[in-house]
Design a protein around this motif. Structure first.
Motif, PDB file in Angstrom:
ATOM      1  N   UNK A  13       0.793  -1.231   0.000  1.00 52.62           N
ATOM      2  CA  UNK A  13       0.000   0.000   0.000  1.00 52.62           C
ATOM      3  C   UNK A  13       0.819   1.271   0.000  1.00 52.62           C
ATOM      4  N   UNK A  14       2.100   1.154  -0.269  1.00 52.99           N
ATOM      5  CA  UNK A  14       2.954   2.328  -0.239  1.00 52.99           C
ATOM      6  C   UNK A  14       2.902   3.180  -1.489  1.00 52.99           C
ATOM      7  N   UNK A  15       2.254   2.657  -2.549  1.00 50.33           N
ATOM      8  CA  UNK A  15       2.179   3.398  -3.809  1.00 50.33           C
ATOM      9  C   UNK A  15       0.805   4.036  -3.949  1.00 50.33           C
ATOM     10  N   UNK A  75       8.654  -1.749  -2.408  1.00 48.03           N
ATOM     11  CA  UNK A  75       8.579  -2.733  -1.329  1.00 48.03           C
ATOM     12  C   UNK A  75       9.945  -3.299  -0.963  1.00 48.03           C
ATOM     13  N   UNK A  76      10.767  -3.521  -1.972  1.00 47.51           N
ATOM     14  CA  UNK A  76      12.098  -4.079  -1.694  1.00 47.51           C
ATOM     15  C   UNK A  76      13.003  -3.045  -1.037  1.00 47.51           C
ATOM     16  N   UNK A  77      12.856  -1.758  -1.409  1.00 47.65           N
ATOM     17  CA  UNK A  77      13.655  -0.733  -0.719  1.00 47.65           C
ATOM     18  C   UNK A  77      13.227  -0.630   0.739  1.00 47.65           C
ATOM     19  N   UNK A  78      11.922  -0.758   0.990  1.00 51.83           N
ATOM     20  CA  UNK A  78      11.437  -0.741   2.371  1.00 51.83           C
ATOM     21  C   UNK A  78      12.061  -1.876   3.169  1.00 51.83           C
ATOM     22  N   UNK A 118       9.172   4.073   6.136  1.00 53.06           N
ATOM     23  CA  UNK A 118       9.140   4.011   4.666  1.00 53.06           C
ATOM     24  C   UNK A 118       8.435   5.226   4.066  1.00 53.06           C
ATOM     25  N   UNK A 119       8.903   5.674   2.912  1.00 51.24           N
ATOM     26  CA  UNK A 119       8.229   6.775   2.229  1.00 51.24           C
ATOM     27  C   UNK A 119       7.043   6.256   1.430  1.00 51.24           C
ATOM     28  N   UNK A 120       6.198   7.142   0.980  1.00 51.21           N
ATOM     29  CA  UNK A 120       5.180   6.816  -0.011  1.00 51.21           C
ATOM     30  C   UNK A 120       5.750   7.125  -1.395  1.00 51.21           C
TER      31      UNK A 120
END
Length: 285
Positions: free
Chosen positions: A11-13, A82-85, A101-103
């Motif tokens: 849900x980060x995007x 997701x992988x950077x998170x 984590x950023x959005x």
């Protein structure tokens, strides 16, 4: 690159594609407007066409792979984020710190941010005021046409670089650089801090690449794609192509050789502590 092996951001995007804003919009001033203007200047764009005014450009969003599936781009970006998170959360945890984590906000045409209104012409950017990465995926087309070519890992490098700026924000590096720039005795000195900040973000992108190398089954061809992109967006290369000569004191992102060097430093080591482009222990974890 087998990017489908990477985890979702959960849900980060934020998908704002198709909702591009017409010219005008909000009034822009202060540090937010400055950030967007600097981004525009780096890409050789008239800041006036970015900070409101003008007509909304027509953009086409294409998936970075050949399937043509309408949600392929979203899935790709979601898994890279997701992988950077996952990578940075793990690195921060090992250092006894917590990573927020950023959005990542997808848009087309124009977008309102806490740093001002921006057009797709500025390319991907990070806004520290709302802790979001902004991306019009038509930039992938631009990469294919003139910025060192495309490829999944090249696109991923661009995203990971912007996330690298978020890491700098989390670590307080960005604030340190801003203070140093305010105290700088010349524009050239202030620009040198910007160069070091950008090169460190390149190195952080390389760190991420190292940590996902096995899971994503990265090949030498993948690495070459990212290196070609890093070389294509060096200040010296862009200035030589745009105006026929280079002005080193005006550099804000580093030369092609520097960008490649620092990306590979992070990629080979996987250790963010090797990314001290400042020589002052900035960003130690």
């Amino acid at each position: 690159m087998d990017w489908k092996n990477l985890p979702s951001s959960g849900g980060g995007v934020e998908d704002g594609r198709g909702g591009g804003l017409p010219g005008g919009g909000i009034a822009v001033g202060g540090i937010g407007g400055l950030i967007i203007a600097l981004i525009a200047m780096f890409f050789g764009i008239n800041p006036g066409s970015v900070l409101g005014g003008g007509n909304t450009p027509t953009t086409q969003t294409q998936a970075p792979t050949q399937s043509g599936a309408p949600d392929q781009t979203y899935d790709f970006v979601d898994r890279i984020l997701g992988s950077t998170n996952q990578v940075w959360s793990g690195i921060f945890q090992q250092a006894g710190r917590t990573y927020t984590p950023p959005k990542l906000h997808l848009y087309s045409g124009y977008v309102n941010t806490a740093c001002g209104q921006a057009s797709s012409a500025v390319g991907p950017f990070y806004c520290p005021l709302d802790q979001k990465v902004y991306l019009d995926t038509s930039f992938f087309n631009e990469m294919n046409q003139r910025l060192g070519g495309g490829g999944d890992f090249a696109y991923s490098y661009v995203i990971a670089h912007e996330v690298g700026h978020h890491v700098q924000n989390e670590l307080g590096i960005s604030d340190q650089v801003e203070r140093a720039q305010r105290q700088a005795r010349s524009e050239a000195e202030a620009n040198s801090y910007s160069v070091r900040l950008e090169l460190q973000a390149d190195c952080f992108a390389g760190v991420w690449g190292n940590h996902v190398s096995s899971l994503a089954n990265l090949t030498q061809q993948d690495v070459t794609e990212a290196v070609n992109t890093a070389a294509a967006i060096g200040d010296d290369t862009l200035q030589r192509a745009g105006q026929g000569y280079v002005v080193p004191d005006s550099f804000t992102h580093g030369t092609s050789a520097q960008r490649v060097h620092w990306f590979m430093t992070g990629f080979k080591s996987g250790n963010p502590n090797n990314c001290d482009t400042f020589g002052q222990n900035y960003g130690q974890l």
